[in-house]
Design an enzyme around this catalytic site. Structure first.
Site, mmCIF file in Angstrom:
data_model
loop_
_atom_site.group_PDB
_atom_site.id
_atom_site.type_symbol
_atom_site.label_atom_id
_atom_site.label_comp_id
_atom_site.label_asym_id
_atom_site.label_seq_id
_atom_site.Cartn_x
_atom_site.Cartn_y
_atom_site.Cartn_z
ATOM 1 C CB VAL A 155 -11.166 -17.793 -5.793
ATOM 2 C CG1 VAL A 155 -10.080 -16.785 -6.164
ATOM 3 C CG2 VAL A 155 -11.042 -18.214 -4.337
ATOM 4 C CG ASP A 172 -11.838 -21.542 -6.403
ATOM 5 O OD1 ASP A 172 -12.540 -20.723 -7.053
ATOM 6 O OD2 ASP A 172 -10.595 -21.497 -6.411
ATOM 7 C CG ASP A 192 -16.166 -19.517 -8.254
ATOM 8 O OD1 ASP A 192 -15.054 -19.887 -8.661
ATOM 9 O OD2 ASP A 192 -16.795 -20.119 -7.350
ATOM 10 C CG ASP A 249 -6.439 -3.476 -3.479
ATOM 11 O OD1 ASP A 249 -7.217 -2.639 -2.966
ATOM 12 O OD2 ASP A 249 -5.227 -3.516 -3.219
ATOM 13 C CG ASP A 282 -11.456 -19.304 -11.900
ATOM 14 O OD1 ASP A 282 -12.018 -20.420 -11.807
ATOM 15 O OD2 ASP A 282 -11.439 -18.475 -10.966
ATOM 16 C CB SER A 338 -0.952 -0.054 1.204
ATOM 17 O OG SER A 338 -1.986 0.871 1.044
ATOM 18 C CG HIS A 352 -5.603 -2.441 0.251
ATOM 19 N ND1 HIS A 352 -4.840 -2.142 -0.858
ATOM 20 C CD2 HIS A 352 -5.151 -1.651 1.240
ATOM 21 C CE1 HIS A 352 -3.976 -1.203 -0.540
ATOM 22 N NE2 HIS A 352 -4.132 -0.893 0.720
HETATM 23 CA CA LIG Z 1 -12.805 -19.780 -9.386
#
Ligand SMILES: [Ca+2]
Ligand SMILES: *[C@@H]1O[C@H](CO)[C@@H](O)[C@H](O)[C@H]1NC(C)=O
Ligand SMILES: *[C@@H]1O[C@H](CO)[C@@H](O)[C@H](O)[C@H]1NC(C)=O
Ligand SMILES: *[C@@H]1O[C@H](CO)[C@@H](O)[C@H](O)[C@H]1NC(C)=O
Ligand SMILES: *[C@@H]1O[C@H](CO)[C@@H](O)[C@H](O)[C@H]1NC(C)=O
Ligand SMILES: *[C@@H]1O[C@H](CO)[C@@H](O)[C@H](O)[C@H]1NC(C)=O
Ligand SMILES: *[C@@H]1O[C@H](CO)[C@@H](O)[C@H](O)[C@H]1NC(C)=O
Ligand SMILES: *[C@@H]1O[C@H](CO)[C@@H](O)[C@H](O)[C@H]1NC(C)=O
Ligand SMILES: *[C@@H]1O[C@H](CO)[C@@H](O)[C@H](O)[C@H]1NC(C)=O
Ligand SMILES: *[C@@H]1O[C@H](CO)[C@@H](O)[C@H](O)[C@H]1NC(C)=O
Ligand SMILES: *[C@@H]1O[C@H](CO)[C@@H](O)[C@H](O)[C@H]1NC(C)=O
Ligand SMILES: *[C@@H]1O[C@H](CO)[C@@H](O)[C@H](O)[C@H]1NC(C)=O
Ligand SMILES: *[C@@H]1O[C@H](CO)[C@@H](O)[C@H](O)[C@H]1NC(C)=O
Length: 578
Positions: free
Chosen positions: A274, A272, A265, A443, A268, A199, A489
């Site tokens: 993410v 999961d 999600d 972030d 990709d 940062s 962040h």
């Molecule tokens: Ca994913």
């Protein structure tokens, strides 16, 4: 010089010293850099304080693995000749038996120039003497803004340049010499110098690499550089709300974020929770599809975020996502454009939470109201208008054009101190420096695209004659960028807890600098949720993660359409924005 020779003789057996023997005022005084070592600086030897601490435990540190350390904190003060000032520095010195010929410089966060004990402790765990500075702001806990103004209208420029880059540089140069003296390092023994910061600390790290050749390696996260743009970006979400006349309850924005994560999600290749490919999310997700999504949040006694609304109680919120809230979210993600439609800056990636847009509840009217970002507001009141207050009280009359003007004015005023986007790294590079730069892709305080833009600026400025792949590859010989899937962040993100965080980046940096092992991928560890402790790997920019084999096999792929979503033409400005 004579004094140095005496010192060398008197401390010749330092390698055999114990930490107790090292941690005395007289020994520390004998190891101070000699008078005249740093032109313009006079150290006050009588200010030396040493404190011994044993069995200090490091746990849940964002940037270093768990460890138990013993150290001596050696602190002292110095003055700049001809100026009646006082700067304090402190160095955590490891036990001589653990010392590994390393020095670590550390930075701060927000408007702080140091991180207290959190980064220097990690430094000791890697066998480094680890330094921090108070920047001359009074004491180690005083932030830069406390003495930024000498009076309303009068900037304390010394404070600006100390915060901008000078204080960390001085702490580094003095600390390296102190280290050599403390351990009687022989000529020819290399002292490796590193930097760790995220940062504002990331910006401080870049301020060093852009100017000096003191560092062999740096691990920097989510730098708050491109300062003028970055700080005004904190106000953009509020101005969107003000302009569109809609102040969404926090729960409504959270519902939009949750729906975004749900859709993006799997893009990709691995479901999961993410969003490892926020670029595919940008290309494929239609945020309008969230209109009508029900939301329901319980009353809470306090909320997060910056600004006057932070921490205030919120009532229970329930409803369905409105078209107005989606318009707010979409305009925020689209980034600042002036009233002619030219782009002034870019914004957070989809799936990041909307911290800057947090509203506050007015219990008297029963309505949600604007809560002006504290960091963004202070850059207008104090750093631009030079008024001694951090609170911007109103956005009345503030348009997107005003934001572009504010950026322009801050940029001009602080171009050579805070802006920190100088793209020619020749000095750092030719001294053999290596930098690992990472940024949470979700972030919500500093856009991940900010790091991508700087990497691209360095690539194009340093290798103008080369094609993209060749220049990228040459740049990667010393500067590698990693976007951390799902991370927030400067750390893991509770909204996407299965995303790992690169907690061992300093270890990988050391391996690169000292052993020539360049990190192909960054090593990450899940620190939240059910998969805590799981190991993950992070692809190096411009390659992007894509899972095959039902989410089991990580590939790092080159995807031009994705890469293109990270590039912006900031045509609201005639000057190049590095
Ligand atoms: Ca994913
Ligand atoms: C520090 O830890 C070591 C190993 O556990 C132990 O032997 C020693 O007594 C401890 N020292 C102090 C001062 O607690
Ligand atoms: C180091 O010691 C100085 C002097 O006692 C103290 O002011 C400072 O807080 C200490 N710093 C850390 C990070 O322990
Ligand atoms: C700014 O205000 C603070 C209190 O809010 C005060 O302590 C400080 O002295 C003021 N500084 C100047 C330069 O007026
Ligand atoms: C260390 O190296 C410098 C520069 O090469 C030389 O002038 C000096 O005499 C050396 N000192 C010792 C103690 O060897
Ligand atoms: C969003 O998802 C989180 C779980 O990740 C949940 O705790 C929260 O209640 C959800 N919020 C809304 C408004 O759906
Ligand atoms: C979402 O809806 C708004 C308002 O109807 C419209 O202007 C916008 O183009 C839509 N966006 C997409 C991606 O369809
Ligand atoms: C609003 O005010 C009422 C009455 O004073 C109080 O009971 C309630 O807790 C307040 N709600 C919030 C969200 O502050
Ligand atoms: C939402 O609030 C309304 C009243 O404001 C209430 O009737 C309804 O039951 C609530 N819905 C949920 C799901 O809590
Ligand atoms: C300095 O500016 C602040 C903020 O606008 C104001 O409150 C204060 O009264 C001013 N001080 C003087 C001496 O004018
Ligand atoms: C650059 O390299 C990538 C593989 O990393 C490849 O897919 C792409 O075609 C290359 N681009 C050019 C212009 O050679
Ligand atoms: C990578 O992280 C794992 C934990 O996720 C750790 O066990 C391992 O030591 C790390 N590797 C390096 C090189 O630091
Ligand atoms: C993925 O999983 C499905 C169902 O479990 C299976 O049919 C398919 O073969 C798997 N694909 C790969 C590439 O492993």
């Amino acid at each position: 010089m004579r004094m140095l020779f005496c010192l060398t003789a008197s401390v010749a057996s330092a390698a055999a010293l114990t930490l107790d023997q090292l941690c005395t005022t007289s020994y520390a005084q004998s190891a101070l850099p000699a008078e005249g070592f740093y032109q313009g600086i006079t150290i006050d030897a009588s200010s030396v304080v040493t404190t011994l601490t044993t069995n200090y435990s490091i746990s849940s540190n964002t940037f270093f693995p768990d460890a138990t350390i013993s150290y001596c904190n050696i602190s002292f003060a110095y003055t700049h000749n001809g100026r009646d000032d006082l700067v304090h520095v402190a160095y955590w010195v490891p036990d001589p038996s653990q010392f590994q010929n390393r020095f670590l410089a550390t930075g701060g966060g927000g408007l702080a120039i140091n991180s207290g004990s959190s980064t220097v402790s990690g430094g000791v765990s890697i066998g480094a003497v680890s330094g921090l500075t108070d920047g001359g702001f009074g004491n180690f806990n005083t932030q830069e803004d406390a003495h930024f103004l000498l009076a309303n209208g009068t900037i304390n420029w010394e404070n600006v340049y100390m915060f901008g880059y000078q204080a960390i540089h001085e702490m580094t140069v003095l600390g390296k010499q102190l280290t050599k003296n403390l351990f009687s390092m022989q000529n020819g023994t290399k002292l490796y110098a590193y930097y760790q910061g995220c940062s504002e600390g990331g910006r401080e790290g870049w301020s060093q690499m852009q100017r000096f050749d003191e560092l062999d390696g740096a691990s920097v996260g989510a730098p708050a550089f491109r300062f003028a743009h970055q700080q005004i970006q904190h106000l953009y979400s509020n101005v969107v709300e003000h302009t569109l006349g809609y102040y969404p309850p926090p729960c409504e924005l959270q519902a939009i974020v949750n729906a975004t994560i749900k859709f993006c999600d799997p893009l990709d290749g691995k479901t999961d929770g993410v969003v490892a490919r926020s670029d595919l999310c940008k290309l494929q997700f239609n945020i309008n599809s969230t209109i009508g999504t029900p939301y329901n949040c319980a009353a809470s006694s306090g909320g997060g975020g910056f600004g006057p609304g932070a921490g205030a109680p919120t009532p229970a919120q329930n409803g369905t996502v409105s078209a107005q809230a989606v318009a707010v979210a979409q305009t925020i993600i689209g980034g600042l454009h002036d009233l002619q439609g030219r782009q002034g800056y870019f914004s957070y990636q989809p799936a990041a939470s909307f911290v800057d847009a947090q509203t506050k509840y007015n219990n008297a009217t029963g309505k949600w109201e604007v809560s002006i970002s504290g960091l963004g507001g202070e850059f207008v009141t104090r750093y631009l208008e030079l008024r001694n207050t951090s609170t911007l009280t109103s956005l009345e009359g503030v348009t997107y054009d005003t934001l572009v003007e504010w950026i322009y004015d801050l940029w001009q005023r602080y171009e050579d101190s805070f802006q920190t986007t100088w793209p020619d790294l020749k000095r750092f590079q030719s001294a053999g420096g290596k930098v690992i730069h990472y940024h949470g892709e979700s972030d919500d305080s500093i856009p991940a695209a900010s790091s991508v833009r700087y990497w691209e600026s360095v690539r194009s400025i340093m290798y103008p004659g080369l094609g993209y792949n060749e220049s990228a590859s040459q740049l990667q010989d010393f500067y590698r960028l990693y976007l951390v899937p799902g991370a927030g962040h400067c750390g893991a993100n509770s909204g996407q807890p299965n995303g790992g965080w690169p907690r061992t980046s300093m270890t990988q940096l050391i391996d690169w600098v000292e052993n020539g092992v360049a990190p192909e991928m960054l090593n990450a560890t899940v620190s939240l949720g059910a998969n805590k402790g799981q190991n993950q790997k992070i692809c190096m920019w411009p390659l992007r993660p894509l899972y095959g084999g039902n989410g089991t096999e990580l590939q790092c792929v080159y995807d031009q359409e994705s890469v293109d979503t990270w590039q912006y033409d900031l045509d609201a400005f005639k000057m190049p924005v590095y």
